[in-house]
Design a protein around this motif. Sequence first.
Motif, PDB file in Angstrom:
ATOM      1  N   LEU A   6     -21.816  13.175 -28.539  1.00 42.99           N
ATOM      2  CA  LEU A   6     -20.369  13.367 -28.639  1.00 42.99           C
ATOM      3  C   LEU A   6     -20.054  14.830 -28.394  1.00 42.99           C
ATOM      4  CD1 LEU A   6     -17.548  12.235 -29.414  1.00 42.99           C
ATOM      5  CD2 LEU A   6     -18.102  12.861 -31.776  1.00 42.99           C
ATOM      6  N   LEU A   7     -19.254  15.098 -27.385  1.00 46.36           N
ATOM      7  CA  LEU A   7     -18.802  16.443 -27.060  1.00 46.36           C
ATOM      8  C   LEU A   7     -17.363  16.575 -27.526  1.00 46.36           C
ATOM      9  CD1 LEU A   7     -19.138  19.193 -25.637  1.00 46.36           C
ATOM     10  CD2 LEU A   7     -18.426  18.050 -23.518  1.00 46.36           C
ATOM     11  N   SER A   8     -17.130  17.393 -28.549  1.00 46.32           N
ATOM     12  CA  SER A   8     -15.793  17.514 -29.138  1.00 46.32           C
ATOM     13  C   SER A   8     -15.172  18.866 -28.857  1.00 46.32           C
ATOM     14  CB  SER A   8     -15.865  17.345 -30.667  1.00 46.32           C
ATOM     15  OG  SER A   8     -16.149  16.022 -31.013  1.00 46.32           O
ATOM     16  N   ASN A   9     -13.873  18.829 -28.605  1.00 47.17           N
ATOM     17  CA  ASN A   9     -13.064  20.033 -28.503  1.00 47.17           C
ATOM     18  C   ASN A   9     -12.169  20.070 -29.739  1.00 47.17           C
ATOM     19  OD1 ASN A   9     -11.230  22.043 -28.006  1.00 47.17           O
ATOM     20  ND2 ASN A   9     -10.548  21.257 -26.033  1.00 47.17           N
ATOM     21  N   PRO A  10     -12.504  20.907 -30.738  1.00 44.45           N
ATOM     22  CA  PRO A  10     -11.717  20.953 -31.971  1.00 44.45           C
ATOM     23  C   PRO A  10     -10.263  21.361 -31.762  1.00 44.45           C
ATOM     24  CG  PRO A  10     -13.796  22.122 -32.250  1.00 44.45           C
ATOM     25  CD  PRO A  10     -13.660  21.794 -30.795  1.00 44.45           C
ATOM     26  N   ARG A  11      -9.956  21.968 -30.621  1.00 42.44           N
ATOM     27  CA  ARG A  11      -8.590  22.452 -30.372  1.00 42.44           C
ATOM     28  C   ARG A  11      -7.705  21.445 -29.654  1.00 42.44           C
ATOM     29  NH1 ARG A  11      -9.758  28.788 -28.966  1.00 42.44           N
ATOM     30  NH2 ARG A  11     -10.798  29.227 -30.946  1.00 42.44           N
ATOM     31  N   SER A  17      -6.097  17.245 -36.455  1.00 42.41           N
ATOM     32  CA  SER A  17      -6.058  16.532 -37.736  1.00 42.41           C
ATOM     33  C   SER A  17      -7.222  15.558 -37.909  1.00 42.41           C
ATOM     34  CB  SER A  17      -4.744  15.754 -37.865  1.00 42.41           C
ATOM     35  OG  SER A  17      -4.667  14.760 -36.865  1.00 42.41           O
ATOM     36  N   MET A  18      -7.844  15.122 -36.818  1.00 38.05           N
ATOM     37  CA  MET A  18      -8.858  14.065 -36.853  1.00 38.05           C
ATOM     38  C   MET A  18     -10.279  14.582 -37.046  1.00 38.05           C
ATOM     39  SD  MET A  18      -9.601  10.790 -36.452  1.00 38.05           S
ATOM     40  CE  MET A  18      -8.035  10.164 -35.915  1.00 38.05           C
ATOM     41  N   LEU A  19     -10.545  15.836 -36.723  1.00 36.68           N
ATOM     42  CA  LEU A  19     -11.925  16.305 -36.679  1.00 36.68           C
ATOM     43  C   LEU A  19     -12.686  16.174 -37.998  1.00 36.68           C
ATOM     44  CD1 LEU A  19     -13.877  17.222 -34.543  1.00 36.68           C
ATOM     45  CD2 LEU A  19     -13.326  19.576 -35.111  1.00 36.68           C
ATOM     46  N   PRO A  20     -12.086  16.425 -39.155  1.00 34.09           N
ATOM     47  CA  PRO A  20     -12.858  16.208 -40.393  1.00 34.09           C
ATOM     48  C   PRO A  20     -13.368  14.767 -40.537  1.00 34.09           C
ATOM     49  CG  PRO A  20     -10.946  17.548 -40.861  1.00 34.09           C
ATOM     50  CD  PRO A  20     -10.799  17.063 -39.437  1.00 34.09           C
ATOM     51  N   ARG A  21     -12.533  13.787 -40.194  1.00 37.13           N
ATOM     52  CA  ARG A  21     -12.977  12.384 -40.222  1.00 37.13           C
ATOM     53  C   ARG A  21     -14.065  12.124 -39.195  1.00 37.13           C
ATOM     54  NH1 ARG A  21      -8.664   8.442 -38.861  1.00 37.13           N
ATOM     55  NH2 ARG A  21     -10.378   6.966 -39.053  1.00 37.13           N
ATOM     56  N   MET A  22     -13.928  12.733 -38.014  1.00 35.24           N
ATOM     57  CA  MET A  22     -14.917  12.554 -36.952  1.00 35.24           C
ATOM     58  C   MET A  22     -16.258  13.139 -37.388  1.00 35.24           C
ATOM     59  SD  MET A  22     -15.225  11.192 -33.930  1.00 35.24           S
ATOM     60  CE  MET A  22     -13.552  11.061 -33.311  1.00 35.24           C
ATOM     61  N   ARG A  23     -16.234  14.324 -37.973  1.00 40.04           N
ATOM     62  CA  ARG A  23     -17.478  14.947 -38.454  1.00 40.04           C
ATOM     63  C   ARG A  23     -18.143  14.076 -39.515  1.00 40.04           C
ATOM     64  NH1 ARG A  23     -14.508  20.679 -38.924  1.00 40.04           N
ATOM     65  NH2 ARG A  23     -14.995  21.505 -36.856  1.00 40.04           N
ATOM     66  N   SER A  24     -17.358  13.543 -40.421  1.00 39.70           N
ATOM     67  CA  SER A  24     -17.885  12.681 -41.474  1.00 39.70           C
ATOM     68  C   SER A  24     -18.513  11.420 -40.882  1.00 39.70           C
ATOM     69  CB  SER A  24     -16.773  12.324 -42.460  1.00 39.70           C
ATOM     70  OG  SER A  24     -17.252  11.460 -43.453  1.00 39.70           O
ATOM     71  N   PHE A  25     -17.827  10.824 -39.915  1.00 37.66           N
ATOM     72  CA  PHE A  25     -18.366   9.634 -39.256  1.00 37.66           C
ATOM     73  C   PHE A  25     -19.701   9.956 -38.595  1.00 37.66           C
ATOM     74  CE2 PHE A  25     -19.022   7.097 -35.453  1.00 37.66           C
ATOM     75  CZ  PHE A  25     -18.982   5.813 -35.961  1.00 37.66           C
ATOM     76  N   CYS A  26     -19.757  11.055 -37.854  1.00 37.50           N
ATOM     77  CA  CYS A  26     -20.986  11.424 -37.152  1.00 37.50           C
ATOM     78  C   CYS A  26     -22.131  11.698 -38.127  1.00 37.50           C
ATOM     79  CB  CYS A  26     -20.750  12.645 -36.267  1.00 37.50           C
ATOM     80  SG  CYS A  26     -19.683  12.289 -34.851  1.00 37.50           S
ATOM     81  N   ALA A  27     -21.824  12.319 -39.242  1.00 38.62           N
ATOM     82  CA  ALA A  27     -22.858  12.611 -40.248  1.00 38.62           C
ATOM     83  C   ALA A  27     -23.457  11.333 -40.824  1.00 38.62           C
ATOM     84  CB  ALA A  27     -22.277  13.472 -41.359  1.00 38.62           C
TER      85      ALA A  27
END
Length: 140
Positions: A6-11, A17-27
Amino acid sequence: MAAVALLSNPRSTGNLSMLPRMRSFCASQSDIFHYEVESVEQIGEALRTIARVNPKVLVVNGGDGTVQAALTELYLGNHFDGSPPPVAVLPNGKTNLIALDLGAVGDPIAALQRVMDIARSGIEEHVVVRELIALSDGSD
């Protein structure tokens, strides 16, 4: 081998608003490799690193600009031995025209879960070939 990189652009708009949920899912997933970039200039290095984990699918988590930069780098960068993996796009930017064209709508995490399921069970019947286009001003 990771099932998904997964290549994410935090900006990107959706990731603000979604990145904390995305990080949690990936973890919570053992077969996903998550790489975040702060600017498009970092995408080349990201793809060099991602190539080392040899993913079955590369997922771009960002807007149309992030997708365009990633596809350009995939095409020109030669980071993968042989062909690069198929690319999926999450609907997580402002306009998401590329994601919409590929049928990705709704919650980006649900879309990522669907890609994970496909990568784990076999991607062949889900791959759709698209032609890349290039624009120029006409000069060499």
